[in-house]
Motif scaffolding. Structure first.
Motif, mmCIF file in Angstrom:
data_model
loop_
_atom_site.group_PDB
_atom_site.id
_atom_site.type_symbol
_atom_site.label_atom_id
_atom_site.label_comp_id
_atom_site.label_asym_id
_atom_site.label_seq_id
_atom_site.Cartn_x
_atom_site.Cartn_y
_atom_site.Cartn_z
ATOM 1 N N ASP A 50 13.588 -69.219 -14.212
ATOM 2 C CA ASP A 50 14.238 -68.030 -14.755
ATOM 3 C C ASP A 50 15.196 -67.404 -13.740
ATOM 4 O O ASP A 50 15.020 -67.556 -12.534
ATOM 5 C CB ASP A 50 13.191 -66.993 -15.150
ATOM 6 C CG ASP A 50 12.282 -67.488 -16.264
ATOM 7 O OD1 ASP A 50 12.717 -68.354 -17.048
ATOM 8 O OD2 ASP A 50 11.146 -66.999 -16.350
ATOM 9 N N VAL A 51 16.188 -66.679 -14.256
ATOM 10 C CA VAL A 51 17.116 -65.914 -13.420
ATOM 11 C C VAL A 51 16.866 -64.442 -13.731
ATOM 12 O O VAL A 51 17.049 -64.003 -14.864
ATOM 13 C CB VAL A 51 18.593 -66.272 -13.720
ATOM 14 C CG1 VAL A 51 19.526 -65.434 -12.867
ATOM 15 C CG2 VAL A 51 18.841 -67.755 -13.504
ATOM 16 N N TYR A 52 16.407 -63.704 -12.728
ATOM 17 C CA TYR A 52 16.116 -62.286 -12.886
ATOM 18 C C TYR A 52 17.247 -61.472 -12.273
ATOM 19 O O TYR A 52 17.526 -61.591 -11.084
ATOM 20 C CB TYR A 52 14.792 -61.934 -12.199
ATOM 21 C CG TYR A 52 13.626 -62.724 -12.712
ATOM 22 C CD1 TYR A 52 13.148 -62.520 -14.000
ATOM 23 C CD2 TYR A 52 13.015 -63.678 -11.920
ATOM 24 C CE1 TYR A 52 12.073 -63.252 -14.480
ATOM 25 C CE2 TYR A 52 11.935 -64.414 -12.389
ATOM 26 C CZ TYR A 52 11.476 -64.200 -13.664
ATOM 27 O OH TYR A 52 10.410 -64.922 -14.141
ATOM 28 N N MET A 53 17.910 -60.655 -13.087
ATOM 29 C CA MET A 53 19.038 -59.844 -12.628
ATOM 30 C C MET A 53 18.565 -58.440 -12.281
ATOM 31 O O MET A 53 17.924 -57.783 -13.093
ATOM 32 C CB MET A 53 20.083 -59.727 -13.739
ATOM 33 C CG MET A 53 20.647 -61.028 -14.237
ATOM 34 S SD MET A 53 21.902 -61.689 -13.169
ATOM 35 C CE MET A 53 23.104 -60.417 -13.187
ATOM 36 N N ARG A 54 18.886 -58.001 -11.086
ATOM 37 C CA ARG A 54 18.612 -56.623 -10.661
ATOM 38 C C ARG A 54 19.947 -55.898 -10.601
ATOM 39 O O ARG A 54 20.792 -56.221 -9.779
ATOM 40 C CB ARG A 54 17.901 -56.601 -9.324
ATOM 41 C CG ARG A 54 16.517 -57.204 -9.410
ATOM 42 C CD ARG A 54 15.612 -56.726 -8.303
ATOM 43 N NE ARG A 54 14.263 -57.235 -8.497
ATOM 44 C CZ ARG A 54 13.329 -56.598 -9.179
ATOM 45 N NH1 ARG A 54 13.576 -55.435 -9.711
ATOM 46 N NH2 ARG A 54 12.128 -57.122 -9.320
ATOM 47 N N ALA A 84 17.326 -62.732 -17.490
ATOM 48 C CA ALA A 84 16.847 -61.434 -17.945
ATOM 49 C C ALA A 84 17.158 -60.361 -16.919
ATOM 50 O O ALA A 84 17.085 -60.599 -15.715
ATOM 51 C CB ALA A 84 15.345 -61.493 -18.186
ATOM 52 N N VAL A 85 17.528 -59.183 -17.407
ATOM 53 C CA VAL A 85 17.721 -58.020 -16.549
ATOM 54 C C VAL A 85 16.353 -57.378 -16.366
ATOM 55 O O VAL A 85 15.684 -57.048 -17.343
ATOM 56 C CB VAL A 85 18.717 -57.019 -17.180
ATOM 57 C CG1 VAL A 85 18.855 -55.784 -16.316
ATOM 58 C CG2 VAL A 85 20.074 -57.683 -17.394
ATOM 59 N N LEU A 105 18.541 -59.280 -23.487
ATOM 60 C CA LEU A 105 18.770 -59.383 -22.046
ATOM 61 C C LEU A 105 17.700 -58.740 -21.169
ATOM 62 O O LEU A 105 17.565 -59.111 -20.009
ATOM 63 C CB LEU A 105 20.119 -58.742 -21.672
ATOM 64 C CG LEU A 105 21.369 -59.500 -22.049
ATOM 65 C CD1 LEU A 105 22.600 -58.706 -21.665
ATOM 66 C CD2 LEU A 105 21.400 -60.859 -21.394
ATOM 67 N N VAL A 106 16.967 -57.776 -21.681
ATOM 68 C CA VAL A 106 16.057 -57.006 -20.830
ATOM 69 C C VAL A 106 14.647 -57.570 -20.908
ATOM 70 O O VAL A 106 14.103 -57.751 -21.991
ATOM 71 C CB VAL A 106 16.066 -55.516 -21.226
ATOM 72 C CG1 VAL A 106 15.064 -54.729 -20.402
ATOM 73 C CG2 VAL A 106 17.464 -54.933 -21.067
#
Length: 121
Positions: A50-54, A84-85, A105-106
């Protein structure tokens, strides 16, 4: 953790056991989107999990800022990954809710920190 200063925005990327975490700082708008897009494409294409966006320290300045998030989300899905943000400012949260992008997205539950290893961005 690796910090990239490609273009104008500082971006920190760190590897987690379940994927990667990307923290963007600054304004995401028509001037910075090309750099953000290239970086996200590289992370999605060469990483795993997964790619977690901060985005707590980022500001989405215009529609191109939202567009690059949607584009990265779709690219990740095509690659069999999830984007996901997980952290955002109140303003970004309101913008995602108003555009109904929060539905896809969240990520509601923030992933637990795991072993951190440096990656290059």
């Amino acid at each position: 953790m690796s910090v990239s200063t490609i273009g104008v925005l500082p971006v920190a990327v760190r590897a987690l056991h379940t994927g990667q975490e990307v923290a963007i700082t600054g304004r995401i708008d028509v001037h910075t989107v090309p750099d953000v897009r290239l970086l996200l494409h590289e992370i999605i294409d060469t990483g795993f999990g997964d790619v977690y966006m901060r985005l707590a320290d980022a500001e989405i300045g215009d529609a191109t800022g939202l567009g690059v998030l949607v584009e990265a989300y779709n690219r990740a899905r095509r690659a069999g990954r999830r984007l996901a943000v997980v952290d955002m400012s109140e303003r970004t949260g309101r913008l995602l809710r108003a555009s109904r992008l929060d539905r896809s997205l969240v990520l509601r539950e923030v992933p637990a920190d795991a072993t951190v290893a440096a990656v290059t961005a």
